[in-house]
Structure formats: C-alpha cells, structure tokens
Design a protein around this motif. Structure first.
Motif, short mmCIF file in Angstrom:
data_model
loop_
_atom_site.label_atom_id
_atom_site.label_comp_id
_atom_site.label_asym_id
_atom_site.label_seq_id
_atom_site.Cartn_x
_atom_site.Cartn_y
_atom_site.Cartn_z
N ARG A 236 13.92 -3.74 19.95
CA ARG A 236 13.60 -2.38 19.50
C ARG A 236 12.78 -2.39 18.23
O ARG A 236 12.04 -1.45 17.96
CB ARG A 236 14.90 -1.59 19.28
N LEU A 237 12.93 -3.47 17.44
CA LEU A 237 12.11 -3.66 16.24
C LEU A 237 11.54 -5.07 16.27
O LEU A 237 12.10 -5.98 16.91
CB LEU A 237 12.94 -3.46 14.97
N VAL A 238 10.43 -5.25 15.55
CA VAL A 238 9.83 -6.58 15.41
C VAL A 238 9.57 -6.84 13.93
O VAL A 238 9.36 -5.91 13.14
CB VAL A 238 8.52 -6.72 16.21
N GLU A 239 9.59 -8.11 13.58
CA GLU A 239 9.26 -8.53 12.22
C GLU A 239 7.76 -8.79 12.17
O GLU A 239 7.26 -9.75 12.75
CB GLU A 239 10.06 -9.78 11.84
N ALA A 240 7.03 -7.90 11.48
CA ALA A 240 5.57 -8.01 11.44
C ALA A 240 5.13 -9.18 10.57
O ALA A 240 4.29 -9.99 10.97
CB ALA A 240 4.96 -6.71 10.94
N CYS A 241 5.69 -9.27 9.35
CA CYS A 241 5.33 -10.37 8.45
C CYS A 241 6.33 -10.42 7.31
O CYS A 241 7.01 -9.43 7.01
CB CYS A 241 3.90 -10.22 7.92
N LYS A 242 6.40 -11.58 6.68
CA LYS A 242 7.23 -11.73 5.49
C LYS A 242 6.42 -11.38 4.26
O LYS A 242 5.19 -11.54 4.24
CB LYS A 242 7.76 -13.16 5.39
N LEU A 243 7.11 -10.91 3.22
CA LEU A 243 6.44 -10.59 1.95
C LEU A 243 6.57 -11.80 1.04
O LEU A 243 7.69 -12.22 0.71
CB LEU A 243 7.07 -9.36 1.31
#
Length: 288
Positions: free
Chosen positions: A254-261
C-alpha cells in the motif's frame, strides 16, 4: 518469618493511596496502621513510603514490596479459585511508559520478547515526557520509551539506553511515487507530511532542505506517527518518517519507500533509573 498482617496493612495503604481510607476499610486506627508499617519497614530494612506534600508515595523498595504483595494476595485468591474450580493467573508486572507520539511498531518490537511470557504482565502507559518522567522517578513505570533523548544535567536521575537508530525515508503510495526515486524532485513536486518540531529528526530534515535550497510544500505537520501513517496511506502526500512506522503497509504494497534521506536518523531509547532492585524482565529486554 514475614508478618503477613503487616504486609496486608501496607498493601491496603499502597493500593488506596491514602492512610485514612485504608484505616476505614480495615476498621482500625491510622496510628495502628502506621505502627504496623513501621515494623514491616524495620524487618525489610527499607523505607516503603516517602511523604510528598500531604500524600504518600511509594519508594523503589515500596513499589517492589507492593508488586510482591499483589502477587502474594493474588496467589491466595488463586488458591480459593482453584479449589472452587475457577481459574486465575499470577504474573509479574513490567510497567512501560511510552511517548504518545512513538511508533507502535517500535513499541511492540521492544516488548515482543516478553509479550508471550507466562510470567510477565505488561502495563503500557502513554503520555508526554512531562507526565512520564515523574512517573519513572516515583517508580510508577519501570522504563520510558522515547524517540528523542531529553537533555540531561547533573541533577538528572535517569539513564538513556540507545536501543536503535532508524534511517528516515520518503514514503508514499505507489501511484504517487511512481518510478521517481530522486529526493529533490520528490520534495519539490509533492505535498509533504512532516513530524512536528518536537520529533528528534525534524530539525535534521529542515537543515537538509535549507542546504539544498528546497522549500517543500508542507501539507501537514503531525506529532503522532500513527496519524502520519494514515495520511500517507490515504495519499494526502509523501510522508517523511522511519520505515518501521509503516512496516505493514510496505509489506503489503500500500506504500513504498521512495528514497532514504542522507544522514537523517530517528534514535529510539529507553530511559531508566538506577535501581537497587531492577525488574528482571526489563534487564532481559535491555540485554543486561
């Protein structure tokens, strides 16, 4: 031999939180109860109460005595129930305080090793640091779970145990994120859901945005990670949070991790008092 009559008098006062009320329930004078408690304190070698204003507060030894008294008298009830074919369990108590804004997933991961133990009962209290630290100092909780270690000085009685550091990421629905993984584009092109300034990593995020000369469109500032999770799931915007907060949503897509900060972390810690009688379940959880 422990005098169980003295112990019951102490237990009643500790349970009721008031000498007068305990005396009324026991149908004895307040002076009689005080004398019995003094004899118990002498036998145990520790003060069980300390006076705060007009009230009585359990000392560390008093809280331990109260926990054991609860078990002792619960065991008596269990005996009666057992012989009358009723059932009952007696369990030790671990009192956990947690910031109301703290990730529920993290809280569960911390407590999981003892959650299914037949010998441990966990009591969880949520609140602010202003509410929880006095509870720790008066032994009403054994540990406080936080995601930002408070400032400490020479007068501070607690110790902070760093439990984990989680990288902070940009998270959103698959439809919103698409194939974009570039941090600057994501922060520039989408509404952003941020934690409030009280959350430890917010200052690091603001510093990162300033270095990159970005002005994210902040759609919501939220002090509750559970609410950030809901807003992200409802596609209100992209959320800046540790992935542990949305473990289930990442697993089911339902959600995805786009990128780390880069360089931004959330620190999880446990605040405890130095105790002469540490809770064995807490020692186990802290790996001591």
């Amino acid at each position: 031999m422990l005098n169980y009559n003295h112990l019951r008098y102490f237990w009643m006062v500790a349970r009721e939180g008031h000498l007068t009320r305990a005396a009324e329930l026991l149908h004895v004078s307040q002076s009689s109860i005080s004398a019995q408690i003094q004899k118990l304190e002498h036998q145990l070698g520790h003060d069980l109460f300390e006076r705060r204003g007009r009230g009585l507060v359990l000392t560390e030894a008093g809280q331990i005595a109260f926990d054991h008294a609860n078990e002792i008298f619960s065991t008596g009830d269990e005996l009666l129930n057992r012989l009358s074919r009723k059932t009952g369990d007696v369990r030790t108590v671990l009192r956990v305080g947690a910031l109301a804004t703290l990730s529920r997933n993290f809280q569960i991961s911390f407590m999981r090793p003892v959650l299914e133990s037949a010998s441990v009962e966990i009591v969880v209290r949520s609140g602010s640091l202003g509410e929880l630290i006095p509870a720790l100092e008066t032994h009403r909780v054994d540990v406080i779970l936080v995601n930002q270690v408070p400032l400490k000085d020479a007068a501070t009685s607690w110790t902070a145990h760093i439990l984990d550091q989680q990288e902070v990421s940009i998270v959103g629905t698959p439809q919103r994120v698409g194939n974009v993984r570039d941090m600057e584009h994501l922060l520039r092109d989408h509404p952003i859901i941020l934690p409030t300034a009280e959350v430890g990593f917010r200052n690091s995020f603001d510093a990162l945005a300033e270095r990159l000369n970005l002005r994210p469109k902040i759609i919501a500032e939220v002090d509750d990670m559970a609410m950030m999770r809901v807003l992200a799931r409802e596609d209100i915007g992209l959320a800046v949070l540790p992935p542990i907060v949305v473990t289930d949503e990442l697993a089911n897509g339902r959600l995805v991790e786009a990128c780390k900060l880069p360089g931004i972390y959330e620190t999880f810690a446990a605040l405890t008092l130095k105790q002469k009688f540490p809770n064995p379940a807490l020692k186990f959880l802290l790996g001591q």
